[in-house]
Design a protein around this motif. Structure first.
Motif, PDB file in Angstrom:
ATOM      1  N   ASN A  20      19.136  77.592  95.524  1.00  0.00           N
ATOM      2  CA  ASN A  20      17.960  78.183  96.170  1.00  0.00           C
ATOM      3  C   ASN A  20      18.298  78.886  97.478  1.00  0.00           C
ATOM      4  O   ASN A  20      17.448  79.067  98.334  1.00  0.00           O
ATOM      5  N   LYS A  21      19.567  79.259  97.656  1.00  0.00           N
ATOM      6  CA  LYS A  21      19.966  80.043  98.819  1.00  0.00           C
ATOM      7  C   LYS A  21      19.820  81.517  98.472  1.00  0.00           C
ATOM      8  O   LYS A  21      19.524  81.874  97.345  1.00  0.00           O
ATOM      9  N   THR A  22      20.050  82.360  99.439  1.00  0.00           N
ATOM     10  CA  THR A  22      19.948  83.791  99.196  1.00  0.00           C
ATOM     11  C   THR A  22      21.185  84.488  99.751  1.00  0.00           C
ATOM     12  O   THR A  22      22.010  83.876 100.419  1.00  0.00           O
ATOM     13  N   ILE A  23      21.305  85.759  99.462  1.00  0.00           N
ATOM     14  CA  ILE A  23      22.412  86.568  99.960  1.00  0.00           C
ATOM     15  C   ILE A  23      21.837  87.549 100.967  1.00  0.00           C
ATOM     16  O   ILE A  23      20.875  88.249 100.675  1.00  0.00           O
ATOM     17  N   GLY A  24      22.430  87.612 102.142  1.00  0.00           N
ATOM     18  CA  GLY A  24      21.959  88.549 103.159  1.00  0.00           C
ATOM     19  C   GLY A  24      22.565  89.925 103.010  1.00  0.00           C
ATOM     20  O   GLY A  24      21.873  90.927 103.017  1.00  0.00           O
ATOM     21  N   LYS A  25      23.890  89.961 102.847  1.00  0.00           N
ATOM     22  CA  LYS A  25      24.594  91.239 102.773  1.00  0.00           C
ATOM     23  C   LYS A  25      25.732  91.138 101.763  1.00  0.00           C
ATOM     24  O   LYS A  25      26.353  90.085 101.631  1.00  0.00           O
ATOM     25  N   ILE A  26      26.010  92.254 101.107  1.00  0.00           N
ATOM     26  CA  ILE A  26      27.181  92.372 100.238  1.00  0.00           C
ATOM     27  C   ILE A  26      27.876  93.668 100.621  1.00  0.00           C
ATOM     28  O   ILE A  26      27.236  94.710 100.737  1.00  0.00           O
ATOM     29  N   SER A  27      29.186  93.590 100.820  1.00  0.00           N
ATOM     30  CA  SER A  27      29.960  94.774 101.196  1.00  0.00           C
ATOM     31  C   SER A  27      30.995  95.093 100.134  1.00  0.00           C
ATOM     32  O   SER A  27      31.602  94.189  99.549  1.00  0.00           O
ATOM     33  N   PHE A  28      31.185  96.365  99.892  1.00  0.00           N
ATOM     34  CA  PHE A  28      32.183  96.855  98.954  1.00  0.00           C
ATOM     35  C   PHE A  28      33.137  97.758  99.706  1.00  0.00           C
ATOM     36  O   PHE A  28      32.721  98.564 100.535  1.00  0.00           O
ATOM     37  N   ILE A  29      34.415  97.627  99.391  1.00  0.00           N
ATOM     38  CA  ILE A  29      35.424  98.491  99.972  1.00  0.00           C
ATOM     39  C   ILE A  29      35.769  99.526  98.905  1.00  0.00           C
ATOM     40  O   ILE A  29      36.261  99.174  97.834  1.00  0.00           O
ATOM     41  N   GLY A  30      35.486 100.766  99.191  1.00  0.00           N
ATOM     42  CA  GLY A  30      35.774 101.852  98.256  1.00  0.00           C
ATOM     43  C   GLY A  30      34.495 102.462  97.713  1.00  0.00           C
ATOM     44  O   GLY A  30      33.709 101.787  97.065  1.00  0.00           O
ATOM     45  N   GLY A  31      34.289 103.715  98.030  1.00  0.00           N
ATOM     46  CA  GLY A  31      33.088 104.416  97.600  1.00  0.00           C
ATOM     47  C   GLY A  31      33.351 105.412  96.493  1.00  0.00           C
ATOM     48  O   GLY A  31      32.658 106.416  96.372  1.00  0.00           O
ATOM     49  N   GLY A  32      34.365 105.116  95.661  1.00  0.00           N
ATOM     50  CA  GLY A  32      34.607 105.942  94.487  1.00  0.00           C
ATOM     51  C   GLY A  32      33.655 105.539  93.375  1.00  0.00           C
ATOM     52  O   GLY A  32      32.752 104.720  93.560  1.00  0.00           O
ATOM     53  N   THR A  33      33.884 106.083  92.212  1.00  0.00           N
ATOM     54  CA  THR A  33      33.005 105.814  91.074  1.00  0.00           C
ATOM     55  C   THR A  33      32.888 104.325  90.781  1.00  0.00           C
ATOM     56  O   THR A  33      31.783 103.808  90.603  1.00  0.00           O
ATOM     57  N   ALA A  34      34.001 103.623  90.733  1.00  0.00           N
ATOM     58  CA  ALA A  34      33.976 102.193  90.390  1.00  0.00           C
ATOM     59  C   ALA A  34      33.215 101.374  91.429  1.00  0.00           C
ATOM     60  O   ALA A  34      32.375 100.538  91.082  1.00  0.00           O
ATOM     61  N   HIS A  56      26.352  97.338 101.419  1.00  0.00           N
ATOM     62  CA  HIS A  56      27.124  98.249 102.257  1.00  0.00           C
ATOM     63  C   HIS A  56      28.365  98.691 101.491  1.00  0.00           C
ATOM     64  O   HIS A  56      29.044  97.860 100.884  1.00  0.00           O
ATOM     65  N   ILE A  57      28.647  99.983 101.518  1.00  0.00           N
ATOM     66  CA  ILE A  57      29.847 100.525 100.887  1.00  0.00           C
ATOM     67  C   ILE A  57      30.688 101.189 101.972  1.00  0.00           C
ATOM     68  O   ILE A  57      30.210 102.102 102.646  1.00  0.00           O
ATOM     69  N   PHE A  58      31.902 100.707 102.132  1.00  0.00           N
ATOM     70  CA  PHE A  58      32.823 101.280 103.105  1.00  0.00           C
ATOM     71  C   PHE A  58      33.802 102.181 102.357  1.00  0.00           C
ATOM     72  O   PHE A  58      34.399 101.767 101.369  1.00  0.00           O
ATOM     73  N   HIS A  59      33.933 103.403 102.845  1.00  0.00           N
ATOM     74  CA  HIS A  59      34.745 104.395 102.154  1.00  0.00           C
ATOM     75  C   HIS A  59      35.519 105.219 103.172  1.00  0.00           C
ATOM     76  O   HIS A  59      35.039 105.459 104.278  1.00  0.00           O
ATOM     77  N   LYS A  60      36.703 105.665 102.786  1.00  0.00           N
ATOM     78  CA  LYS A  60      37.558 106.411 103.711  1.00  0.00           C
ATOM     79  C   LYS A  60      37.013 107.792 104.055  1.00  0.00           C
ATOM     80  O   LYS A  60      37.286 108.326 105.114  1.00  0.00           O
ATOM     81  N   ALA A  61      36.245 108.377 103.164  1.00  0.00           N
ATOM     82  CA  ALA A  61      35.694 109.717 103.399  1.00  0.00           C
ATOM     83  C   ALA A  61      34.315 109.612 104.053  1.00  0.00           C
ATOM     84  O   ALA A  61      33.728 108.534 104.144  1.00  0.00           O
ATOM     85  N   GLU A  62      33.804 110.731 104.482  1.00  0.00           N
ATOM     86  CA  GLU A  62      32.498 110.761 105.143  1.00  0.00           C
ATOM     87  C   GLU A  62      31.369 110.383 104.178  1.00  0.00           C
ATOM     88  O   GLU A  62      30.372 109.798 104.577  1.00  0.00           O
ATOM     89  N   GLU A  63      31.506 110.750 102.902  1.00  0.00           N
ATOM     90  CA  GLU A  63      30.491 110.443 101.897  1.00  0.00           C
ATOM     91  C   GLU A  63      31.113 109.702 100.730  1.00  0.00           C
ATOM     92  O   GLU A  63      32.276 109.944 100.396  1.00  0.00           O
ATOM     93  N   ILE A  64      30.334 108.817 100.104  1.00  0.00           N
ATOM     94  CA  ILE A  64      30.828 108.129  98.922  1.00  0.00           C
ATOM     95  C   ILE A  64      30.934 109.117  97.763  1.00  0.00           C
ATOM     96  O   ILE A  64      30.286 110.162  97.754  1.00  0.00           O
ATOM     97  N   MET A  65      31.764 108.771  96.802  1.00  0.00           N
ATOM     98  CA  MET A  65      32.008 109.603  95.616  1.00  0.00           C
ATOM     99  C   MET A  65      32.315 111.049  96.010  1.00  0.00           C
ATOM    100  O   MET A  65      31.814 111.995  95.412  1.00  0.00           O
ATOM    101  N   ASP A  66      33.159 111.192  97.008  1.00  0.00           N
ATOM    102  CA  ASP A  66      33.444 112.510  97.568  1.00  0.00           C
ATOM    103  C   ASP A  66      34.175 113.448  96.612  1.00  0.00           C
ATOM    104  O   ASP A  66      34.238 114.643  96.857  1.00  0.00           O
TER     105      ASP A  66
END
Length: 75
Positions: A20-34, A56-66
């Motif tokens: 009965n807990k919840t998730i506050g945040k989930i982060s992904f490293i890599g904003g490519g297709t996968a 949250h998606i962290f990606h090396k480029a300015e925009e995801i799926m660049d």
């Protein structure tokens, strides 16, 4: 490997739902297709249980799926 990730994710989700807990945040490293597709899939699955974390998606480029055109990225 994806199969190992999916097994661990299912185990984690089952534990989360029983606790009965919840998730506050989930982060992904890599904003490519996968990375984007996995983040959408997890977000969609969690919504079925009324769990709405910040994604949250962290990606090396300015925009995801660049590597895709602007029309695809805006979807």
């Amino acid at each position: 490997p994806v199969s190992l990730f999916l097994k661990k994710w299912d185990d984690y989700l089952e534990t989360l739902l029983r606790s009965n807990k919840t998730i506050g945040k989930i982060s992904f490293i890599g904003g490519g297709t996968a990375g984007v597709e996995v983040s959408f899939a997890i977000h969609s699955r969690l919504q079925k249980y009324s769990i709405k974390p910040e994604i949250h998606i962290f990606h090396k480029a300015e925009e995801i799926m660049d590597s895709f055109g602007i029309a695809t990225r805006k979807r």
